[in-house]
Structure formats: structure tokens, C-alpha cells
Design a protein around this motif. Structure first.
Motif, PDB file in Angstrom:
ATOM      1  N   VAL A  32       2.032  23.319 -22.616  1.00 34.89           N
ATOM      2  CA  VAL A  32       1.932  24.774 -22.680  1.00 34.89           C
ATOM      3  C   VAL A  32       2.786  25.333 -21.548  1.00 34.89           C
ATOM      4  N   PRO A  33       3.866  26.051 -21.900  1.00 31.26           N
ATOM      5  CA  PRO A  33       4.697  26.625 -20.837  1.00 31.26           C
ATOM      6  C   PRO A  33       3.939  27.721 -20.091  1.00 31.26           C
ATOM      7  N   ARG A  34       4.137  27.760 -18.801  1.00 27.30           N
ATOM      8  CA  ARG A  34       3.491  28.797 -17.981  1.00 27.30           C
ATOM      9  C   ARG A  34       4.225  30.113 -18.167  1.00 27.30           C
ATOM     10  N   LYS A  35       3.499  31.178 -17.945  1.00 22.87           N
ATOM     11  CA  LYS A  35       4.128  32.489 -18.014  1.00 22.87           C
ATOM     12  C   LYS A  35       5.168  32.600 -16.914  1.00 22.87           C
ATOM     13  N   GLN A  36       6.304  33.124 -17.271  1.00 22.95           N
ATOM     14  CA  GLN A  36       7.349  33.297 -16.267  1.00 22.95           C
ATOM     15  C   GLN A  36       6.999  34.502 -15.407  1.00 22.95           C
ATOM     16  N   ARG A  37       6.952  34.293 -14.126  1.00 18.52           N
ATOM     17  CA  ARG A  37       6.626  35.380 -13.210  1.00 18.52           C
ATOM     18  C   ARG A  37       7.867  36.214 -12.938  1.00 18.52           C
ATOM     19  N   LEU A  38       7.664  37.505 -12.839  1.00 23.54           N
ATOM     20  CA  LEU A  38       8.767  38.403 -12.525  1.00 23.54           C
ATOM     21  C   LEU A  38       9.007  38.406 -11.023  1.00 23.54           C
ATOM     22  N   SER A  39      10.266  38.529 -10.635  1.00 22.93           N
ATOM     23  CA  SER A  39      10.574  38.680  -9.219  1.00 22.93           C
ATOM     24  C   SER A  39      10.085  40.064  -8.783  1.00 22.93           C
TER      25      SER A  39
END
Length: 68
Positions: A32-39
């Protein structure tokens, strides 16, 4: 190797779906890919776009609003 992509609306179903898929014959890996965090910069752009910003005419107005 063949991949299957499943999109879920509700993340709460994820553990059950993951368990079911792991139990299938021939399944090597379930990830399960993790949510990509925004900079911080990207988050600030999103805040501005969605109207979560405040504008003040002067620094005095800002300090007054903050109770300083």
C-alpha cells in the motif's frame, strides 16, 4: 508479473481487502503506497487556493487582531 490496482473510497476497508488478497493463491506481495506529503511550499499554495489565508492592511492591524 501482473499487477492489479484497486482504488478505495474509504480507507477503513483497507485491512480487510489486504487480508483477503494476501490469502489468494499466487499473490506474492501486497503493498500500500503511503500518501505523498506536500512540502510546506505546496501546502501554502493549497492554503491560498482554498482561501485559508488572512490579509491585513498594516502591521498595526495584525498586532491588534492578535491582541498584542
Amino acid at each position: 508479473m501482473t499487477q492489479l490496482v484497486i482504488t478505495l473510497k474509504d480507507r477503513s476497508y483497507l485491512p480487510n481487502i489486504r487480508r483477503i488478497v494476501k490469502s489468494l493463491v499466487g499473490v506474492e506481495k501486497v503493498s500500500v503506497p503511503r500518501k505523498q506529503r506536500l512540502s510546506r511550499y505546496e501546502q501554502s499554495l493549497l492554503d491560498a487556493k482554498e482561501g485559508r489565508v488572512n490579509s491585513y492592511a498594516s502591521s498595526e492591524e495584525f498586532f491588534e487582531k492578535m491582541g498584542i
